[in-house]
Design a protein around this motif. Sequence first.
Motif, PDB file in Angstrom:
ATOM      1  N   PRO A   1     -70.097 -21.887  -1.231  1.00 15.91           N
ATOM      2  CA  PRO A   1     -69.234 -22.134  -2.386  1.00 15.91           C
ATOM      3  C   PRO A   1     -67.740 -22.014  -2.122  1.00 15.91           C
ATOM      4  CG  PRO A   1     -70.166 -19.933  -2.521  1.00 15.91           C
ATOM      5  CD  PRO A   1     -70.781 -20.573  -1.302  1.00 15.91           C
ATOM      6  N   GLY A   2     -67.328 -21.643  -0.914  1.00 15.31           N
ATOM      7  CA  GLY A   2     -65.910 -21.392  -0.679  1.00 15.31           C
ATOM      8  C   GLY A   2     -65.044 -22.620  -0.494  1.00 15.31           C
ATOM      9  N   GLY A   3     -65.639 -23.800  -0.458  1.00 11.86           N
ATOM     10  CA  GLY A   3     -64.861 -25.008  -0.279  1.00 11.86           C
ATOM     11  C   GLY A   3     -64.560 -25.297   1.182  1.00 11.86           C
ATOM     12  N   THR A   4     -63.854 -26.408   1.430  1.00 14.29           N
ATOM     13  CA  THR A   4     -63.546 -26.801   2.795  1.00 14.29           C
ATOM     14  C   THR A   4     -62.279 -26.112   3.294  1.00 14.29           C
ATOM     15  OG1 THR A   4     -62.153 -28.681   2.179  1.00 14.29           O
ATOM     16  CG2 THR A   4     -64.543 -29.081   2.367  1.00 14.29           C
TER      17      THR A   4
ATOM     18  N   HIS B   1     -64.764 -31.003   7.697  1.00 10.14           N
ATOM     19  CA  HIS B   1     -66.131 -30.740   8.149  1.00 10.14           C
ATOM     20  C   HIS B   1     -66.343 -29.260   8.443  1.00 10.14           C
ATOM     21  CE1 HIS B   1     -66.724 -35.200   9.492  1.00 10.14           C
ATOM     22  NE2 HIS B   1     -66.786 -35.029   8.170  1.00 10.14           N
ATOM     23  N   VAL B   2     -65.496 -28.440   7.848  1.00  6.06           N
ATOM     24  CA  VAL B   2     -65.606 -26.982   7.979  1.00  6.06           C
ATOM     25  C   VAL B   2     -65.577 -26.381   6.580  1.00  6.06           C
ATOM     26  CG1 VAL B   2     -64.563 -24.887   8.909  1.00  6.06           C
ATOM     27  CG2 VAL B   2     -64.408 -27.033  10.212  1.00  6.06           C
ATOM     28  N   LEU B   3     -66.641 -25.667   6.223  1.00 10.17           N
ATOM     29  CA  LEU B   3     -66.671 -24.905   4.981  1.00 10.17           C
ATOM     30  C   LEU B   3     -66.302 -23.462   5.287  1.00 10.17           C
ATOM     31  CD1 LEU B   3     -70.000 -26.268   3.404  1.00 10.17           C
ATOM     32  CD2 LEU B   3     -67.657 -27.082   3.026  1.00 10.17           C
ATOM     33  N   VAL B   4     -65.885 -22.729   4.277  1.00 13.85           N
ATOM     34  CA  VAL B   4     -65.507 -21.336   4.457  1.00 13.85           C
ATOM     35  C   VAL B   4     -66.381 -20.490   3.539  1.00 13.85           C
ATOM     36  CG1 VAL B   4     -63.642 -19.646   4.354  1.00 13.85           C
ATOM     37  CG2 VAL B   4     -63.153 -22.009   5.031  1.00 13.85           C
ATOM     38  N   ASN B   5     -67.130 -19.583   4.136  1.00 13.33           N
ATOM     39  CA  ASN B   5     -68.051 -18.772   3.333  1.00 13.33           C
ATOM     40  C   ASN B   5     -67.360 -17.550   2.736  1.00 13.33           C
ATOM     41  OD1 ASN B   5     -67.911 -16.854   5.398  1.00 13.33           O
ATOM     42  ND2 ASN B   5     -69.904 -17.391   6.271  1.00 13.33           N
ATOM     43  N   ALA B   6     -68.121 -16.736   2.038  1.00 11.48           N
ATOM     44  CA  ALA B   6     -67.549 -15.592   1.329  1.00 11.48           C
ATOM     45  C   ALA B   6     -66.915 -14.583   2.279  1.00 11.48           C
ATOM     46  CB  ALA B   6     -68.634 -14.917   0.487  1.00 11.48           C
ATOM     47  N   GLU B   7     -67.377 -14.556   3.528  1.00 12.07           N
ATOM     48  CA  GLU B   7     -66.822 -13.632   4.521  1.00 12.07           C
ATOM     49  C   GLU B   7     -65.614 -14.205   5.246  1.00 12.07           C
ATOM     50  OE1 GLU B   7     -70.204 -14.436   4.444  1.00 12.07           O
ATOM     51  OE2 GLU B   7     -70.519 -12.690   3.139  1.00 12.07           O
TER      52      GLU B   7
END
Length: 328
Positions: A122-125, A233-239
Amino acid sequence: MRSFAAAEDLSAVVREALGEDCRIVGADRLRGGSKKGVYRVRVAGADMASVIVYSWAKEENFWPGTSDDDGADPFAPASGLVPFLAARRELAEIGACVPRVLWADGSGRRYGADVAVVEDIPGGTLEALFETDPARAATALEHLAGTVRLMHRHQAPRYGRVDLLERGGVSLGDSCEQVVLDRALRDLDEAVGRDARIESVRTRLDDRLRELRALVAPRGEFGLIHGELGADHVLVNAEGQAVLIDIEGLMFFDIEWEHVFLSLRFGERYPALARPGLDRRRLDLYTTAMRLSLVAGPLRLLDGDFPDRDVMRGIAEHNLRETLALLH
């Protein structure tokens, strides 16, 4: 007129992944994909609020004239569940972050096409975060740099797509540099037929490509590369970790090819991803070839009904100008 999936079309595969008790609240087809459909499906009655569904149905592929390939050509459009799962296995084994696969089916019996249900990050690109949250983006970029180093240090004695090598196949050509040259010459031929500016310098570009290829020495080890590793093409997670997506084209190849793409896509942020000791002659050849690819490819895509047409025209025009600038 293309027919894309609706929420009811995706409900069966989502329930396979999350259980029969979950209920589909809605589904949105995400923009940007040209080879597969990417849907965010919102659910109730499950331990997650949404999942992502990948569909490799024919209707989702906007590339004109493309057909199934065996992966022998490293630059053939990579699409389908087999290359996706092979790439995910390879990346997960070396410790790179990739979305979890919740359910997948390549038989076509449940959905009618290759399909996978994966976790929603859910963190977006990273691309979006550069604009909305620079501090968080900087942390993710640092993590991405570590992932890129990890991938490029992971080497193999043969080049080629991961799914091909996994099943014992052999890639086309006798070297990465020759594969790149052959592709660049095809892209040049295609671009000549589409723009008079390229046609006017065809001989000079042909000569430049062949001269640069002649300067490249043979190599016997190849790093693991994404192939299209832009910030989108890179998502960022909660961490705050960089999570790689659109991985079907993962292959062992000259890492200079990846670094040329990284340099073009990350621009002023590229130094965070740079690596010392790259082969300057390979970089010169691959830069010219990459520019031509980013002219011919978008123009080819526009032969069909790809919806984001202004974006593709802009990419082609920018790289056409940069190609011409290489001759001065």
